[in-house]
Design a protein around this motif. Sequence first.
Motif, PDB file in Angstrom:
ATOM      1  N   TYR A  38      54.913  10.261  38.522  1.00 42.47           N
ATOM      2  CA  TYR A  38      54.224   8.987  38.315  1.00 42.47           C
ATOM      3  C   TYR A  38      52.717   9.072  38.430  1.00 42.47           C
ATOM      4  O   TYR A  38      52.010   8.238  37.864  1.00 42.47           O
ATOM      5  CB  TYR A  38      54.745   7.941  39.312  1.00 42.47           C
ATOM      6  N   GLY A  39      52.215  10.037  39.185  1.00 36.39           N
ATOM      7  CA  GLY A  39      50.776  10.215  39.321  1.00 36.39           C
ATOM      8  C   GLY A  39      50.081   8.992  39.883  1.00 36.39           C
ATOM      9  O   GLY A  39      50.647   8.233  40.658  1.00 36.39           O
ATOM     10  N   LYS A  40      48.851   8.833  39.461  1.00 29.97           N
ATOM     11  CA  LYS A  40      48.051   7.677  39.870  1.00 29.97           C
ATOM     12  C   LYS A  40      47.424   7.106  38.621  1.00 29.97           C
ATOM     13  O   LYS A  40      47.238   7.779  37.635  1.00 29.97           O
ATOM     14  CB  LYS A  40      46.974   8.097  40.860  1.00 29.97           C
ATOM     15  N   GLY A  41      47.092   5.877  38.684  1.00 24.06           N
ATOM     16  CA  GLY A  41      46.465   5.222  37.547  1.00 24.06           C
ATOM     17  C   GLY A  41      46.424   3.730  37.775  1.00 24.06           C
ATOM     18  O   GLY A  41      46.864   3.221  38.807  1.00 24.06           O
ATOM     19  N   ASP A  42      45.907   3.025  36.794  1.00 24.66           N
ATOM     20  CA  ASP A  42      45.755   1.582  36.909  1.00 24.66           C
ATOM     21  C   ASP A  42      47.087   0.853  37.053  1.00 24.66           C
ATOM     22  O   ASP A  42      47.148  -0.217  37.628  1.00 24.66           O
ATOM     23  CB  ASP A  42      45.033   1.026  35.679  1.00 24.66           C
ATOM     24  N   LYS A  43      48.154   1.432  36.544  1.00 28.56           N
ATOM     25  CA  LYS A  43      49.443   0.746  36.553  1.00 28.56           C
ATOM     26  C   LYS A  43      50.436   1.340  37.541  1.00 28.56           C
ATOM     27  O   LYS A  43      51.617   1.044  37.499  1.00 28.56           O
ATOM     28  CB  LYS A  43      50.028   0.737  35.142  1.00 28.56           C
ATOM     29  N   VAL A  44      49.931   2.196  38.442  1.00 34.60           N
ATOM     30  CA  VAL A  44      50.775   2.798  39.475  1.00 34.60           C
ATOM     31  C   VAL A  44      50.176   2.444  40.831  1.00 34.60           C
ATOM     32  O   VAL A  44      49.018   2.731  41.102  1.00 34.60           O
ATOM     33  CB  VAL A  44      50.861   4.336  39.320  1.00 34.60           C
ATOM     34  N   HIS A  45      50.975   1.793  41.676  1.00 36.29           N
ATOM     35  CA  HIS A  45      50.523   1.332  42.984  1.00 36.29           C
ATOM     36  C   HIS A  45      51.344   2.032  44.057  1.00 36.29           C
ATOM     37  O   HIS A  45      52.570   1.929  44.068  1.00 36.29           O
ATOM     38  CB  HIS A  45      50.690  -0.186  43.099  1.00 36.29           C
ATOM     39  N   TRP A  46      50.671   2.758  44.953  1.00 33.33           N
ATOM     40  CA  TRP A  46      51.330   3.481  46.046  1.00 33.33           C
ATOM     41  C   TRP A  46      51.106   2.730  47.344  1.00 33.33           C
ATOM     42  O   TRP A  46      50.013   2.230  47.603  1.00 33.33           O
ATOM     43  CB  TRP A  46      50.744   4.886  46.183  1.00 33.33           C
ATOM     44  N   PHE A  47      52.134   2.684  48.182  1.00 34.25           N
ATOM     45  CA  PHE A  47      52.012   2.079  49.507  1.00 34.25           C
ATOM     46  C   PHE A  47      52.792   2.918  50.499  1.00 34.25           C
ATOM     47  O   PHE A  47      53.972   3.189  50.299  1.00 34.25           O
ATOM     48  CB  PHE A  47      52.554   0.641  49.501  1.00 34.25           C
ATOM     49  N   GLU A  48      52.089   3.361  51.565  1.00 38.41           N
ATOM     50  CA  GLU A  48      52.751   4.094  52.649  1.00 38.41           C
ATOM     51  C   GLU A  48      53.256   3.084  53.669  1.00 38.41           C
ATOM     52  O   GLU A  48      52.466   2.343  54.260  1.00 38.41           O
ATOM     53  CB  GLU A  48      51.776   5.055  53.326  1.00 38.41           C
ATOM     54  N   VAL A  49      54.552   3.041  53.852  1.00 40.30           N
ATOM     55  CA  VAL A  49      55.169   2.074  54.750  1.00 40.30           C
ATOM     56  C   VAL A  49      54.961   2.534  56.195  1.00 40.30           C
ATOM     57  O   VAL A  49      55.413   3.616  56.569  1.00 40.30           O
ATOM     58  CB  VAL A  49      56.672   1.925  54.437  1.00 40.30           C
ATOM     59  N   PRO A  50      54.283   1.715  57.018  1.00 36.17           N
ATOM     60  CA  PRO A  50      54.092   2.071  58.425  1.00 36.17           C
ATOM     61  C   PRO A  50      55.406   2.036  59.206  1.00 36.17           C
ATOM     62  O   PRO A  50      56.341   1.324  58.840  1.00 36.17           O
ATOM     63  CB  PRO A  50      53.128   0.995  58.942  1.00 36.17           C
ATOM     64  N   ASP A  51      55.447   2.770  60.291  1.00 38.01           N
ATOM     65  CA  ASP A  51      56.642   2.860  61.128  1.00 38.01           C
ATOM     66  C   ASP A  51      56.665   1.725  62.151  1.00 38.01           C
ATOM     67  O   ASP A  51      56.432   1.931  63.338  1.00 38.01           O
ATOM     68  CB  ASP A  51      56.683   4.216  61.838  1.00 38.01           C
ATOM     69  N   SER A  52      56.929   0.525  61.662  1.00 38.70           N
ATOM     70  CA  SER A  52      57.005  -0.641  62.538  1.00 38.70           C
ATOM     71  C   SER A  52      57.718  -1.761  61.796  1.00 38.70           C
ATOM     72  O   SER A  52      57.858  -1.711  60.573  1.00 38.70           O
ATOM     73  CB  SER A  52      55.597  -1.114  62.941  1.00 38.70           C
ATOM     74  N   ARG A  53      58.140  -2.774  62.540  1.00 42.24           N
ATOM     75  CA  ARG A  53      58.735  -3.951  61.887  1.00 42.24           C
ATOM     76  C   ARG A  53      57.730  -4.572  60.937  1.00 42.24           C
ATOM     77  O   ARG A  53      58.077  -5.000  59.840  1.00 42.24           O
ATOM     78  CB  ARG A  53      59.164  -4.987  62.929  1.00 42.24           C
ATOM     79  N   GLU A  54      56.476  -4.614  61.387  1.00 42.59           N
ATOM     80  CA  GLU A  54      55.425  -5.189  60.551  1.00 42.59           C
ATOM     81  C   GLU A  54      55.224  -4.358  59.289  1.00 42.59           C
ATOM     82  O   GLU A  54      54.961  -4.907  58.219  1.00 42.59           O
ATOM     83  CB  GLU A  54      54.114  -5.284  61.340  1.00 42.59           C
ATOM     84  N   GLY A  55      55.357  -3.046  59.405  1.00 41.01           N
ATOM     85  CA  GLY A  55      55.225  -2.173  58.241  1.00 41.01           C
ATOM     86  C   GLY A  55      56.311  -2.423  57.223  1.00 41.01           C
ATOM     87  O   GLY A  55      56.061  -2.463  56.014  1.00 41.01           O
ATOM     88  N   TRP A  56      57.548  -2.600  57.709  1.00 40.52           N
ATOM     89  CA  TRP A  56      58.658  -2.919  56.795  1.00 40.52           C
ATOM     90  C   TRP A  56      58.378  -4.255  56.108  1.00 40.52           C
ATOM     91  O   TRP A  56      58.569  -4.394  54.905  1.00 40.52           O
ATOM     92  CB  TRP A  56      59.969  -2.994  57.564  1.00 40.52           C
ATOM     93  N   ALA A  57      57.896  -5.229  56.894  1.00 42.13           N
ATOM     94  CA  ALA A  57      57.600  -6.546  56.325  1.00 42.13           C
ATOM     95  C   ALA A  57      56.480  -6.450  55.296  1.00 42.13           C
ATOM     96  O   ALA A  57      56.531  -7.127  54.260  1.00 42.13           O
ATOM     97  CB  ALA A  57      57.227  -7.521  57.437  1.00 42.13           C
ATOM     98  N   GLU A  58      55.482  -5.618  55.554  1.00 38.36           N
ATOM     99  CA  GLU A  58      54.390  -5.433  54.588  1.00 38.36           C
ATOM    100  C   GLU A  58      54.915  -4.909  53.257  1.00 38.36           C
ATOM    101  O   GLU A  58      54.454  -5.335  52.187  1.00 38.36           O
ATOM    102  CB  GLU A  58      53.355  -4.445  55.127  1.00 38.36           C
ATOM    103  N   ALA A  59      55.841  -3.969  53.307  1.00 38.27           N
ATOM    104  CA  ALA A  59      56.404  -3.409  52.071  1.00 38.27           C
ATOM    105  C   ALA A  59      57.130  -4.484  51.271  1.00 38.27           C
ATOM    106  O   ALA A  59      56.941  -4.600  50.053  1.00 38.27           O
ATOM    107  CB  ALA A  59      57.343  -2.251  52.399  1.00 38.27           C
TER     108      ALA A  59
END
Length: 154
Positions: A38-59
């Motif tokens: 998938y690489g990176k680009g204008d139409k590819v959005h990456w998100f690293e999910v944090p190790d917490s309840r809040e991180g899961w909720a953010e995702a």
Amino acid sequence: MMLTNWDYMPMLRVVLDEAHPDFDNSRHTSVRDAKHLYGKGDKVHWFEVPDSREGWAEAVELLEIMTYQKVYRDELLVLDFSKVREKNAPIMGMQGRPSSGPVPLMSALEMITQIKGAGMKPWKQALYVDHWLALPVLVGGARRAARMSTKHWS
């Protein structure tokens, strides 16, 4: 969720580093492979999910916001669960009870992708999304989510 039409959700991929103890080569896409695919680009959005309840909720929040905004339908959201602690690792804020690891939420999010284009009305989409997101909510091996929905009989 009722205001969100899940037919507008971005394409979604969940990934896990192959060094993560819960990584299953037959089931998961590695971060390394995803970067090549998938690489990176204008139409590819990456998100690293944090190790917490809040991180899961953010995702989940990110996916819902992108869906609600209706402009990311043909774009890709890649959620990287590599930072989420492994299954059975102790959760210190929960008296050391074992964590569920990243796989239950990854699986729930993959289930949600089935809604896009399934021809469901938004109220029914919301029921399925709510149900699938309630499934991975476990703390110390006990389910901590409940759900109830009501709809007029007619």
